[in-house]
Scaffold this motif. Structure first.
Motif, PDB file in Angstrom:
ATOM      1  N   UNK A  77     -17.473  -4.031  24.554  1.00 18.43           N
ATOM      2  CA  UNK A  77     -16.056  -4.064  24.921  1.00 18.43           C
ATOM      3  C   UNK A  77     -15.175  -3.830  23.695  1.00 18.43           C
ATOM      4  N   UNK A  78     -15.514  -4.465  22.573  1.00 20.64           N
ATOM      5  CA  UNK A  78     -14.668  -4.329  21.386  1.00 20.64           C
ATOM      6  C   UNK A  78     -14.774  -2.925  20.796  1.00 20.64           C
ATOM      7  N   UNK A  79     -15.987  -2.377  20.765  1.00 25.51           N
ATOM      8  CA  UNK A  79     -16.130  -1.027  20.236  1.00 25.51           C
ATOM      9  C   UNK A  79     -15.476   0.000  21.154  1.00 25.51           C
ATOM     10  N   UNK A  80     -15.511  -0.225  22.456  1.00 25.91           N
ATOM     11  CA  UNK A  80     -14.783   0.647  23.377  1.00 25.91           C
ATOM     12  C   UNK A  80     -13.307   0.690  22.995  1.00 25.91           C
ATOM     13  N   UNK A  81     -12.732  -0.470  22.724  1.00 22.94           N
ATOM     14  CA  UNK A  81     -11.316  -0.532  22.338  1.00 22.94           C
ATOM     15  C   UNK A  81     -11.081   0.176  21.006  1.00 22.94           C
ATOM     16  N   UNK A  82     -11.961  -0.035  20.038  1.00 25.89           N
ATOM     17  CA  UNK A  82     -11.801   0.597  18.731  1.00 25.89           C
ATOM     18  C   UNK A  82     -11.864   2.122  18.845  1.00 25.89           C
ATOM     19  N   UNK A 135       0.603  -2.287  11.230  1.00 24.46           N
ATOM     20  CA  UNK A 135      -0.766  -1.816  11.412  1.00 24.46           C
ATOM     21  C   UNK A 135      -1.314  -2.306  12.754  1.00 24.46           C
ATOM     22  N   UNK A 136      -2.359  -1.636  13.243  1.00 31.35           N
ATOM     23  CA  UNK A 136      -3.229  -2.229  14.248  1.00 31.35           C
ATOM     24  C   UNK A 136      -4.097  -3.255  13.530  1.00 31.35           C
ATOM     25  N   UNK A 137      -4.230  -4.447  14.117  1.00 30.80           N
ATOM     26  CA  UNK A 137      -4.905  -5.554  13.430  1.00 30.80           C
ATOM     27  C   UNK A 137      -6.099  -6.017  14.251  1.00 30.80           C
ATOM     28  N   UNK A 138      -7.279  -6.006  13.614  1.00 28.84           N
ATOM     29  CA  UNK A 138      -8.525  -6.427  14.251  1.00 28.84           C
ATOM     30  C   UNK A 138      -8.942  -7.772  13.678  1.00 28.84           C
ATOM     31  N   UNK A 139      -9.254  -8.730  14.547  1.00 28.45           N
ATOM     32  CA  UNK A 139      -9.689 -10.041  14.062  1.00 28.45           C
ATOM     33  C   UNK A 139     -10.547 -10.744  15.108  1.00 28.45           C
ATOM     34  N   UNK A 140     -11.287 -11.715  14.632  1.00 30.57           N
ATOM     35  CA  UNK A 140     -12.117 -12.557  15.494  1.00 30.57           C
ATOM     36  C   UNK A 140     -11.367 -13.857  15.741  1.00 30.57           C
ATOM     37  N   UNK A 141     -11.070 -14.148  17.014  1.00 28.85           N
ATOM     38  CA  UNK A 141     -10.301 -15.370  17.268  1.00 28.85           C
ATOM     39  C   UNK A 141     -11.094 -16.605  16.875  1.00 28.85           C
ATOM     40  N   UNK A 142     -12.349 -16.621  17.219  1.00 27.61           N
ATOM     41  CA  UNK A 142     -13.210 -17.772  16.943  1.00 27.61           C
ATOM     42  C   UNK A 142     -14.507 -17.245  16.335  1.00 27.61           C
ATOM     43  N   UNK A 143     -14.714 -17.516  15.059  1.00 23.25           N
ATOM     44  CA  UNK A 143     -15.886 -16.987  14.377  1.00 23.25           C
ATOM     45  C   UNK A 143     -17.153 -17.713  14.791  1.00 23.25           C
ATOM     46  N   UNK A 161       4.599  -3.704  15.600  1.00 26.09           N
ATOM     47  CA  UNK A 161       4.558  -2.289  15.964  1.00 26.09           C
ATOM     48  C   UNK A 161       3.119  -1.887  16.309  1.00 26.09           C
ATOM     49  N   UNK A 162       2.181  -2.420  15.527  1.00 28.74           N
ATOM     50  CA  UNK A 162       0.773  -2.166  15.811  1.00 28.74           C
ATOM     51  C   UNK A 162       0.264  -3.046  16.942  1.00 28.74           C
ATOM     52  N   UNK A 163      -0.982  -2.806  17.303  1.00 31.01           N
ATOM     53  CA  UNK A 163      -1.630  -3.582  18.359  1.00 31.01           C
ATOM     54  C   UNK A 163      -2.470  -4.705  17.755  1.00 31.01           C
ATOM     55  N   UNK A 164      -2.565  -5.815  18.462  1.00 30.88           N
ATOM     56  CA  UNK A 164      -3.466  -6.900  18.074  1.00 30.88           C
ATOM     57  C   UNK A 164      -4.755  -6.780  18.886  1.00 30.88           C
ATOM     58  N   UNK A 165      -5.880  -6.705  18.184  1.00 32.79           N
ATOM     59  CA  UNK A 165      -7.205  -6.606  18.803  1.00 32.79           C
ATOM     60  C   UNK A 165      -7.951  -7.911  18.528  1.00 32.79           C
ATOM     61  N   UNK A 166      -8.178  -8.719  19.533  1.00 36.32           N
ATOM     62  CA  UNK A 166      -8.826 -10.018  19.344  1.00 36.32           C
ATOM     63  C   UNK A 166     -10.226 -10.016  19.948  1.00 36.32           C
ATOM     64  N   UNK A 167     -11.229 -10.105  19.077  1.00 32.80           N
ATOM     65  CA  UNK A 167     -12.590 -10.388  19.534  1.00 32.80           C
ATOM     66  C   UNK A 167     -12.609 -11.883  19.843  1.00 32.80           C
ATOM     67  N   UNK A 179      -1.224 -15.017  25.503  1.00 32.50           N
ATOM     68  CA  UNK A 179      -1.462 -13.653  25.963  1.00 32.50           C
ATOM     69  C   UNK A 179      -0.324 -12.702  25.604  1.00 32.50           C
ATOM     70  N   UNK A 180       0.866 -13.219  25.392  1.00 31.22           N
ATOM     71  CA  UNK A 180       1.956 -12.328  24.984  1.00 31.22           C
ATOM     72  C   UNK A 180       1.754 -11.798  23.570  1.00 31.22           C
ATOM     73  N   UNK A 181       0.867 -12.418  22.789  1.00 33.80           N
ATOM     74  CA  UNK A 181       0.579 -11.961  21.442  1.00 33.80           C
ATOM     75  C   UNK A 181      -0.708 -11.162  21.330  1.00 33.80           C
ATOM     76  N   UNK A 182      -1.387 -10.974  22.447  1.00 32.25           N
ATOM     77  CA  UNK A 182      -2.686 -10.290  22.420  1.00 32.25           C
ATOM     78  C   UNK A 182      -2.575  -8.995  23.224  1.00 32.25           C
ATOM     79  N   UNK A 183      -2.784  -7.871  22.547  1.00 33.91           N
ATOM     80  CA  UNK A 183      -2.744  -6.574  23.228  1.00 33.91           C
ATOM     81  C   UNK A 183      -4.109  -6.178  23.768  1.00 33.91           C
TER      82      UNK A 183
END
Length: 372
Positions: A77-82, A135-143, A161-167, A179-183
């Motif tokens: 799912x995450x790689x699909x988004x990337x 920027x588009x920002x990629x991060x892990x919500x819970x490691x 301006x960028x998208x937030x990508x939360x694993x 959810x308003x902060x998660x794209x």
């Protein structure tokens, strides 16, 4: 000499190791019928849509966000988004554990991007205030491999301006996510829901949909990643019309887990169960001078995948402890992740009962002494 405890924790309903289902678990006629039918049949598509609706209800997800079932678990799912969305803007990757580092590798070596990378060692977070939201920002919500989570969503800019990508694979159903902060969010059923693996869930906010419909990446996209046709989002994917063939057995298992989640108080009940489990484990740690938390700051400490340090213990001693505990049926798969510092990793998600976390304490004492 510490004697061997006589009471053993029950196994959680968690598919990554030996698992059990709650008392009374069985398939009803509708579920049995769906297992023998195509996922493209009226019944099959209906069950997939029902699963998506249950996820929406349990997560209290706004109607602005779409939910799709995709292949490859959380990684798929995450790689699909990337692969489908990155490249339109500069990229920042946050990495403080194994899977975050994996997204850095994808961005640099596979997608040939030049991301800004904010690193932190296991047990810590990078400075979230340094994130550039142009920027588009990629991060892990819970490691999952470090036991470190972001404390909340306050650091995510509302005017980004960028998208937030939360694993969010070990965070969804365990935290009150903004959810308003998660794209873009991704997860899999086998974590907090204790379901089966192989399937991922992709959640898209409206800004992510806009990106998909306005941006065409300059890279080949495999069929499994194609969410857009003729410049428009393939809405069928978010109604249960999956791109590939899903396991209907896994879908029925997920439906059961979601209904169980509703029965224990919905999202608030699931969060409370995880918090109670983490608190019970913290009391065990506090009472033992040889145990500690890898995540030193309680504000960023996971309440699902809790990682522990053992004073002076090397990888060999950790493995011996884990082997002893598994042989006794007291704990399974609790050695830390292979890339993490030597330690233990205790699952405290909602499918665990707090009483069983308490029962684990004396077993840890016994294994610690046996391997001295």
């Amino acid at each position: 000499m510490i004697g061997k405890p006589t009471t053993r924790p029950l196994r959680p309903f968690f598919s990554s190791g030996p698992c059990a289902k709650p008392p009374g678990w069985s398939l009803d006629k509708l579920q049995i019928d769906s297992l023998g039918r195509s996922h493209r049949s009226k019944l099959g598509k209906g069950r997939l849509a029902h699963c998506i609706q249950l996820m929406r209800e349990l997560l209290e997800l706004p109607e602005t966000h779409r939910i799709g079932i995709v292949p490859g678990s959380d990684t798929g799912a995450f790689e699909l988004a990337m692969w489908t969305m990155l490249g339109a803007r500069p990229v920042t990757c946050l990495a403080w554990e194994s899977f975050g580092e994996g997204w850095v590798t994808d961005a640099v070596k596979q997608l040939k991007l030049e991301p800004r990378v904010l690193h932190a060692p296991y047990g810590e977070l990078p400075d979230l205030g340094e994130v550039d939201w142009s920027h588009d920002v990629l991060f892990t919500w819970n490691g999952t491999t470090s036991g470190v989570r972001v404390p909340d969503g306050e650091w995510i800019a509302a005017d980004r301006v960028g998208l937030s990508f939360a694993d969010a694979t070990s965070a969804v159903f365990a935290y009150d996510l903004p959810w308003d902060g998660i794209d873009v969010a991704t997860f899999s059923w086998q974590k907090v829901l204790g379901g089966e693996g192989a399937h991922g869930v992709l959640i898209l906010g409206p800004r992510a949909v806009e990106r998909l419909e306005s941006f065409t990446p300059d890279r080949p996209l495999p069929k499994l990643f194609r969410l857009v046709s003729g410049g428009k989002l393939n809405e069928g994917v978010f109604r249960g019309e999956t791109i590939n063939t899903p396991s209907m057995l896994a879908v029925e298992d997920a439906i059961f887990a979601l209904e169980w989640g509703q029965s224990v108080g919905g999202i608030e009940g699931l969060i409370a169960r995880s918090q109670a489990n983490a608190a019970a484990l913290d009391r065990i740690v506090t009472k033992r001078d040889w145990l500690g938390h890898l995540a030193a700051d309680p504000a960023s400490r996971s309440t699902t995948s809790v990682c522990l340090t053992l004073q002076g213990a090397d990888e060999g001693r950790i493995k011996r402890m884990a082997t002893l505990l598994e042989a006794e049926g007291a704990a399974y798969d609790i050695a830390g992740y292979r890339d993490a510092p030597p330690g233990l990793r205790i699952w405290c998600g909602a499918t665990v009962d707090a009483a069983d976390v308490v029962t684990l304490g004396p077993w840890l004492d016994w294994a610690w002494e046996q391997t001295a």
